[in-house]
Design a protein around this motif. Structure first.
Motif, PDB file in Angstrom:
ATOM      1  N   LEU A  76      50.629  33.745  35.729  1.00  0.00           N
ATOM      2  CA  LEU A  76      50.271  34.338  37.023  1.00  0.00           C
ATOM      3  C   LEU A  76      49.382  35.564  36.802  1.00  0.00           C
ATOM      4  CD1 LEU A  76      51.088  33.957  40.053  1.00  0.00           C
ATOM      5  CD2 LEU A  76      52.842  35.667  39.660  1.00  0.00           C
ATOM      6  N   PHE A  77      49.780  36.396  35.856  1.00  0.00           N
ATOM      7  CA  PHE A  77      49.050  37.618  35.546  1.00  0.00           C
ATOM      8  C   PHE A  77      47.645  37.282  35.059  1.00  0.00           C
ATOM      9  CE2 PHE A  77      48.853  42.070  34.896  1.00  0.00           C
ATOM     10  CZ  PHE A  77      48.181  42.315  33.709  1.00  0.00           C
ATOM     11  N   ALA A  78      47.557  36.294  34.188  1.00  0.00           N
ATOM     12  CA  ALA A  78      46.259  35.904  33.636  1.00  0.00           C
ATOM     13  C   ALA A  78      45.356  35.353  34.734  1.00  0.00           C
ATOM     14  CB  ALA A  78      46.443  34.855  32.533  1.00  0.00           C
ATOM     15  N   THR A  79      45.930  34.573  35.624  1.00  0.00           N
ATOM     16  CA  THR A  79      45.158  33.991  36.726  1.00  0.00           C
ATOM     17  C   THR A  79      44.635  35.091  37.652  1.00  0.00           C
ATOM     18  OG1 THR A  79      46.487  31.971  36.705  1.00  0.00           O
ATOM     19  CG2 THR A  79      45.258  32.434  38.719  1.00  0.00           C
ATOM     20  N   GLN A  80      45.510  36.042  37.977  1.00  0.00           N
ATOM     21  CA  GLN A  80      45.097  37.118  38.876  1.00  0.00           C
ATOM     22  C   GLN A  80      44.029  37.986  38.212  1.00  0.00           C
ATOM     23  OE1 GLN A  80      46.138  37.519  42.173  1.00  0.00           O
ATOM     24  NE2 GLN A  80      44.367  38.895  42.141  1.00  0.00           N
ATOM     25  N   ARG A  81      44.187  38.210  36.913  1.00  0.00           N
ATOM     26  CA  ARG A  81      43.212  39.013  36.187  1.00  0.00           C
ATOM     27  C   ARG A  81      41.845  38.325  36.209  1.00  0.00           C
ATOM     28  NH1 ARG A  81      43.437  40.630  29.803  1.00  0.00           N
ATOM     29  NH2 ARG A  81      41.535  41.852  29.792  1.00  0.00           N
ATOM     30  N   ALA A  82      41.852  37.015  36.014  1.00  0.00           N
ATOM     31  CA  ALA A  82      40.604  36.250  36.031  1.00  0.00           C
ATOM     32  C   ALA A  82      39.976  36.319  37.419  1.00  0.00           C
ATOM     33  CB  ALA A  82      40.868  34.803  35.634  1.00  0.00           C
ATOM     34  N   THR A  83      40.804  36.262  38.445  1.00  0.00           N
ATOM     35  CA  THR A  83      40.310  36.341  39.823  1.00  0.00           C
ATOM     36  C   THR A  83      39.678  37.704  40.080  1.00  0.00           C
ATOM     37  OG1 THR A  83      42.032  34.840  40.595  1.00  0.00           O
ATOM     38  CG2 THR A  83      40.954  36.203  42.259  1.00  0.00           C
ATOM     39  N   ASP A  84      40.362  38.761  39.655  1.00  0.00           N
ATOM     40  CA  ASP A  84      39.870  40.123  39.878  1.00  0.00           C
ATOM     41  C   ASP A  84      38.559  40.357  39.133  1.00  0.00           C
ATOM     42  OD1 ASP A  84      43.205  41.651  39.880  1.00  0.00           O
ATOM     43  OD2 ASP A  84      42.067  40.614  41.447  1.00  0.00           O
ATOM     44  N   GLU A  85      38.457  39.817  37.902  1.00  0.00           N
ATOM     45  CA  GLU A  85      37.255  40.037  37.104  1.00  0.00           C
ATOM     46  C   GLU A  85      36.091  39.228  37.650  1.00  0.00           C
ATOM     47  OE1 GLU A  85      38.448  39.086  33.153  1.00  0.00           O
ATOM     48  OE2 GLU A  85      39.357  41.041  32.800  1.00  0.00           O
TER      49      GLU A  85
ATOM     50  N   TRP B  59      55.990  38.604  43.002  1.00  0.00           N
ATOM     51  CA  TRP B  59      55.145  39.040  41.882  1.00  0.00           C
ATOM     52  C   TRP B  59      53.686  38.660  42.150  1.00  0.00           C
ATOM     53  CZ3 TRP B  59      56.650  42.723  39.033  1.00  0.00           C
ATOM     54  CH2 TRP B  59      57.970  42.826  38.573  1.00  0.00           C
ATOM     55  N   ALA B  60      53.480  37.478  42.691  1.00  0.00           N
ATOM     56  CA  ALA B  60      52.113  37.041  42.989  1.00  0.00           C
ATOM     57  C   ALA B  60      51.491  37.964  44.034  1.00  0.00           C
ATOM     58  CB  ALA B  60      52.121  35.594  43.496  1.00  0.00           C
ATOM     59  N   GLY B  61      52.263  38.291  45.069  1.00  0.00           N
ATOM     60  CA  GLY B  61      51.776  39.191  46.104  1.00  0.00           C
ATOM     61  C   GLY B  61      51.509  40.589  45.566  1.00  0.00           C
ATOM     62  N   PHE B  62      52.380  41.028  44.679  1.00  0.00           N
ATOM     63  CA  PHE B  62      52.221  42.344  44.064  1.00  0.00           C
ATOM     64  C   PHE B  62      50.931  42.407  43.255  1.00  0.00           C
ATOM     65  CE2 PHE B  62      53.406  46.257  42.102  1.00  0.00           C
ATOM     66  CZ  PHE B  62      53.141  46.146  40.754  1.00  0.00           C
ATOM     67  N   LEU B  63      50.695  41.399  42.422  1.00  0.00           N
ATOM     68  CA  LEU B  63      49.490  41.392  41.580  1.00  0.00           C
ATOM     69  C   LEU B  63      48.226  41.288  42.436  1.00  0.00           C
ATOM     70  CD1 LEU B  63      50.680  39.088  38.659  1.00  0.00           C
ATOM     71  CD2 LEU B  63      50.337  41.567  38.597  1.00  0.00           C
ATOM     72  N   GLU B  64      48.304  40.482  43.467  1.00  0.00           N
ATOM     73  CA  GLU B  64      47.141  40.304  44.337  1.00  0.00           C
ATOM     74  C   GLU B  64      46.807  41.597  45.079  1.00  0.00           C
ATOM     75  OE1 GLU B  64      44.875  39.535  47.855  1.00  0.00           O
ATOM     76  OE2 GLU B  64      46.999  40.075  47.913  1.00  0.00           O
ATOM     77  N   SER B  65      47.821  42.394  45.390  1.00  0.00           N
ATOM     78  CA  SER B  65      47.610  43.625  46.159  1.00  0.00           C
ATOM     79  C   SER B  65      47.256  44.832  45.287  1.00  0.00           C
ATOM     80  CB  SER B  65      48.875  43.950  46.958  1.00  0.00           C
ATOM     81  OG  SER B  65      49.901  44.407  46.095  1.00  0.00           O
ATOM     82  N   LEU B  66      47.329  44.688  43.965  1.00  0.00           N
ATOM     83  CA  LEU B  66      47.115  45.837  43.076  1.00  0.00           C
ATOM     84  C   LEU B  66      45.792  46.577  43.304  1.00  0.00           C
ATOM     85  CD1 LEU B  66      48.499  44.981  39.529  1.00  0.00           C
ATOM     86  CD2 LEU B  66      49.172  46.846  41.051  1.00  0.00           C
ATOM     87  N   PRO B  67      44.687  45.867  43.495  1.00  0.00           N
ATOM     88  CA  PRO B  67      43.432  46.604  43.714  1.00  0.00           C
ATOM     89  C   PRO B  67      43.486  47.513  44.944  1.00  0.00           C
ATOM     90  CG  PRO B  67      42.994  44.305  43.199  1.00  0.00           C
ATOM     91  CD  PRO B  67      44.463  44.407  43.433  1.00  0.00           C
ATOM     92  N   ALA B  73      50.839  56.583  48.795  1.00  0.00           N
ATOM     93  CA  ALA B  73      51.595  56.088  49.944  1.00  0.00           C
ATOM     94  C   ALA B  73      52.986  55.565  49.570  1.00  0.00           C
ATOM     95  CB  ALA B  73      50.809  54.976  50.641  1.00  0.00           C
ATOM     96  N   ALA B  74      53.164  55.127  48.331  1.00  0.00           N
ATOM     97  CA  ALA B  74      54.447  54.561  47.917  1.00  0.00           C
ATOM     98  C   ALA B  74      54.499  54.543  46.396  1.00  0.00           C
ATOM     99  CB  ALA B  74      54.594  53.129  48.454  1.00  0.00           C
ATOM    100  N   THR B  75      55.686  54.403  45.841  1.00  0.00           N
ATOM    101  CA  THR B  75      55.788  54.225  44.389  1.00  0.00           C
ATOM    102  C   THR B  75      55.572  52.740  44.084  1.00  0.00           C
ATOM    103  OG1 THR B  75      58.166  53.781  44.424  1.00  0.00           O
ATOM    104  CG2 THR B  75      57.484  56.094  44.248  1.00  0.00           C
ATOM    105  N   VAL B  76      55.276  52.429  42.824  1.00  0.00           N
ATOM    106  CA  VAL B  76      55.101  51.039  42.417  1.00  0.00           C
ATOM    107  C   VAL B  76      56.362  50.249  42.751  1.00  0.00           C
ATOM    108  CG1 VAL B  76      54.848  49.507  40.431  1.00  0.00           C
ATOM    109  CG2 VAL B  76      53.411  51.548  40.626  1.00  0.00           C
ATOM    110  N   LYS B  77      57.512  50.847  42.458  1.00  0.00           N
ATOM    111  CA  LYS B  77      58.799  50.168  42.677  1.00  0.00           C
ATOM    112  C   LYS B  77      59.017  49.853  44.157  1.00  0.00           C
ATOM    113  CE  LYS B  77      63.647  51.076  41.530  1.00  0.00           C
ATOM    114  NZ  LYS B  77      64.506  52.115  40.898  1.00  0.00           N
ATOM    115  N   THR B  78      58.818  50.843  45.036  1.00  0.00           N
ATOM    116  CA  THR B  78      59.074  50.593  46.453  1.00  0.00           C
ATOM    117  C   THR B  78      58.046  49.611  47.007  1.00  0.00           C
ATOM    118  OG1 THR B  78      57.835  52.556  47.151  1.00  0.00           O
ATOM    119  CG2 THR B  78      60.196  52.815  46.842  1.00  0.00           C
TER     120      THR B  78
END
Lengths: 88, 214
Positions: A76-85, B59-67, B73-78
């Motif tokens: 999942l992490f690798a896929t998201q990283r590829a998407t972001d890049e 986790w997928a939503g978290f990674l997608e929202s990272l940028p 506004a919040a901590t990583v945990k919250t």
């Protein structure tokens, strides 16, 4: 709710939420503490409330995710990283 | 405060590592939080396999929202828990999670925390005081420990959703009041009320099943 030295036990039960979270004012806090010294019933009630709260944390186990889960999340992490890049 | 500043600095470092594609940083976070995500998800869905799906979705939503995540506004945990709870609530509505213990399940519970029958009635000189002392129960007694643990789990996971959320995050997972307010978008007073109602219901449930005459 005003809490004073003549506070009733049913009022104490209602105020305990704020008391245990240290959200009462100093005078109200002292009134509750004084009541707990003299009232066996309320003292027992609070003790059991604290025990219940403390024991709830024992439901938290130290289980780590298994290798299959970690493998999925690595992908999942690798896929998201590829998407972001790949984004402009 | 010193703790908030230190926490903020840790979050900035973690965020930088995640945004730079540091897989080890991500897996460290996963190892620290995945179990908690599962336990919280089980407050909304019945089965462990579904809870696992919810956690992975989070986790997928978290990674997608990272940028877009703003550490002011919040901590990583919250932030992570907020995403998890949104996923879990949505899945829970679909799953129509049953609440086996109707005694604890009333969401619109504005009534007294303890039955008025437990107190001396109005008109008496001792009105409002215990008519009979609360029954003691001992959670650490080895004779009742396993049963107590099962009852405690049963009670917490049968609470109304809003109370369950707060008690699981505060008392099971150990988040502090500020973190829970942030994760659940609650005011401080509202969080306190929900927490106290939850703790009281669970305590009273244990007293009814384990209590002995004081």
């Amino acid at each position: 709710m005003a809490i004073d030295a003549h506070v009733r036990c049913d009022e104490i039960v209602t105020a305990l939420g704020d008391f245990l979270e240290r959200a009462l004012g100093p005078e109200e806090t002292e009134a509750v503490e004084q009541h707990l010294v003299i009232c066996v019933g309320c003292a027992a009630y609070v003790a059991e409330l604290r025990t219940t709260t403390a024991r709830a944390s024992s439901l938290r186990t130290a289980d780590e995710p298994d290798e299959r889960t970690l493998s999925c999340l690595r992908a999942l992490f690798a896929t998201q990283r590829a998407t972001d890049e790949g984004e402009p | 405060m010193a703790r908030d500043h230190a926490q903020h600095e840790c979050d900035l470092q973690l965020l930088a590592a995640l945004r730079a594609g540091d897989e080890r940083a991500f897996l460290t976070l996963v190892r620290a939080q995945h179990g908690a995500l599962i336990r919280v998800a089980l407050g909304y869905v019945r089965e462990a396999t579904i809870a696992e799906e919810v956690a992975q979705e989070a986790w997928a939503g978290f990674l997608e929202s990272l940028p877009r995540f703003q550490p002011e506004a919040a901590t990583v945990k919250t932030w992570l828990f907020r995403i998890l709870i949104n996923c879990a609530r949505a899945r829970g509505r679909n799953e129509r999670r049953s609440v086996p213990l109707s005694a604890l399940a009333s969401e619109a519970d504005e009534g007294p925390l303890v039955s008025p029958e437990r107190f001396v009635p109005e008109g008496h000189v001792w009105a409002g005081h215990w008519s009979s002392a609360p029954r003691k129960f001992v959670l650490d007694d080895p004779a009742v420990s396993r049963e107590a643990r099962e009852l405690l789990t049963e009670a917490i996971y049968s609470l109304p959703e809003s109370q369950r959320e707060v008690m699981i995050l505060r008392d099971v997972e150990g988040l502090d009041a500020d973190e829970v307010c942030s994760a659940l978008a609650l005011s401080e007073p509202n969080q306190r009320v929900l927490l106290h109602r939850a703790r009281t219901k669970v305590r009273n449930y244990l007293e009814a099943r384990l209590g002995k005459e004081a």
